[in-house]
Design a protein around this motif. Structure first.
Motif, short mmCIF file in Angstrom:
data_model
loop_
_atom_site.label_atom_id
_atom_site.label_comp_id
_atom_site.label_asym_id
_atom_site.label_seq_id
_atom_site.Cartn_x
_atom_site.Cartn_y
_atom_site.Cartn_z
N LEU A 104 0.80 -1.23 0.00
CA LEU A 104 0.00 0.00 0.00
C LEU A 104 0.83 1.28 0.00
O LEU A 104 0.36 2.32 -0.46
N GLY A 105 2.05 1.22 0.55
CA GLY A 105 2.85 2.43 0.71
C GLY A 105 3.43 2.97 -0.58
O GLY A 105 3.36 2.31 -1.62
N PRO A 106 4.01 4.16 -0.51
CA PRO A 106 4.16 5.03 0.67
C PRO A 106 2.85 5.71 1.06
O PRO A 106 1.93 5.81 0.25
N PHE A 107 2.81 6.20 2.30
CA PHE A 107 1.59 6.79 2.85
C PHE A 107 1.64 8.31 2.93
O PHE A 107 0.61 8.94 3.08
N THR A 108 2.83 8.90 2.85
CA THR A 108 2.94 10.33 3.09
C THR A 108 3.41 11.13 1.87
O THR A 108 3.49 12.35 1.94
N PHE A 109 3.72 10.46 0.78
CA PHE A 109 4.09 11.18 -0.45
C PHE A 109 3.68 10.34 -1.66
O PHE A 109 3.40 9.14 -1.53
N LYS A 110 3.64 10.96 -2.82
CA LYS A 110 3.11 10.30 -4.01
C LYS A 110 4.14 10.12 -5.13
O LYS A 110 3.82 9.53 -6.16
N THR A 111 5.34 10.60 -4.95
CA THR A 111 6.35 10.45 -5.99
C THR A 111 6.86 9.01 -6.06
O THR A 111 6.70 8.24 -5.12
N LYS A 112 7.47 8.68 -7.18
CA LYS A 112 7.99 7.33 -7.39
C LYS A 112 9.02 6.98 -6.33
O LYS A 112 9.88 7.79 -5.98
N SER A 113 8.93 5.74 -5.82
CA SER A 113 9.84 5.35 -4.74
C SER A 113 10.27 3.89 -4.88
O SER A 113 9.65 3.10 -5.59
N LYS A 114 11.33 3.58 -4.16
CA LYS A 114 11.83 2.21 -4.07
C LYS A 114 11.51 1.68 -2.68
O LYS A 114 11.72 2.37 -1.69
N ARG A 115 11.01 0.46 -2.60
CA ARG A 115 10.68 -0.14 -1.31
C ARG A 115 11.82 -1.05 -0.84
O ARG A 115 12.39 -1.80 -1.63
N ILE A 116 12.13 -0.96 0.46
CA ILE A 116 13.13 -1.83 1.08
C ILE A 116 12.52 -2.44 2.33
O ILE A 116 11.91 -1.74 3.12
#
Length: 230
Positions: A104-116
């Motif tokens: 489901l995350g991220p929860f506090t921003f909407k830009t593209k991200s990498k999950r670890i």
């Protein structure tokens, strides 16, 4: 100098057949999240098998009587929950939440991200602690880190001193935004399956201990993300 969360593990290592089947069922029936979250949240490691089985039965009966599932779907849910909660270890509850936050995350921003997953915090090349971050989402502007507890109310109770294991983790996480102060903002979250009342209680406990940098994410916030994602 910005921080990063590194040396993590693959989310696949958290996933079991039971977790995978339950998540797939939840994706098809997101309206059941409230009931499943309430069930996961209610379990205690010391509960006898009879109590666990009874809670599973009562949850499925309620869902069926409300008309949310057909009889055959209710039978399938009962099988999934029985396998998940009754016949497996308590560790599965935590892994279920971690995977849910990961999806489901991220929860506090909407830009593209990498999950670890299950990583350690570093400031450049220096490891800040051996304390493990359950889930992190990293982008150019933000680093969102999560401590996941299926029952926050039970976990984050007084006393939470720096000398206690639980308290030390919270003090460490609360200090991260200051320790890692740079152009990339560090956002610290404690996530759980608790309802609104308990989530409010946890927020008050954190306020008492001056954990001003920790955002509390409960069942309500998870449900909002599920509705938007599934």
């Amino acid at each position: 100098m910005s921080c990063s969360c590194r040396k993590g593990k693959s989310a696949k290592k958290l996933k079991t057949k039971e977790i995978d089947e339950l998540l797939k069922f939840l994706k098809k029936n997101p309206e059941l999240f409230f009931f499943i979250a309430d069930l996961v949240n209610s379990f205690r490691p010391t509960d006898p098998e009879r109590i666990k089985a009874e809670r599973v039965f009562l949850t499925v009966r309620e869902v069926h009587e409300l008309g949310l599932l057909s009889f055959s779907q209710s039978e399938e849910l009962f099988r999934l929950l029985k396998n998940f909660f009754v016949e497996k270890t308590d560790k599965q509850r935590g892994n279920f939440l971690e995977l849910l936050v990961s999806i489901l995350g991220p929860f506090t921003f909407k830009t593209k991200s990498k999950r670890i997953n299950q990583c350690k915090m570093f400031k450049k090349y220096k490891k800040l602690s051996d304390k493990e971050i359950d889930v992190a989402f990293s982008s150019k502007e933000y680093l969102e880190v999560h401590e996941c507890k299926s029952n926050m109310g039970r976990q984050w109770r007084d006393p939470l001193s720096k000398k206690s294991k639980k308290g030390a983790k919270l003090f460490f996480m609360n200090e991260l935004p200051e320790v890692c102060k740079s152009k990339r903002k560090v956002i610290v979250c404690c996530s759980g399956l608790d309802g609104e009342l308990t989530t409010c209680y946890v927020k008050k406990v954190f306020k008492f201990y001056k954990f001003k940098n920790i955002k509390v994410i409960g069942r309500k916030e998870l449900l909002e993300k599920i509705k938007a994602s599934f």
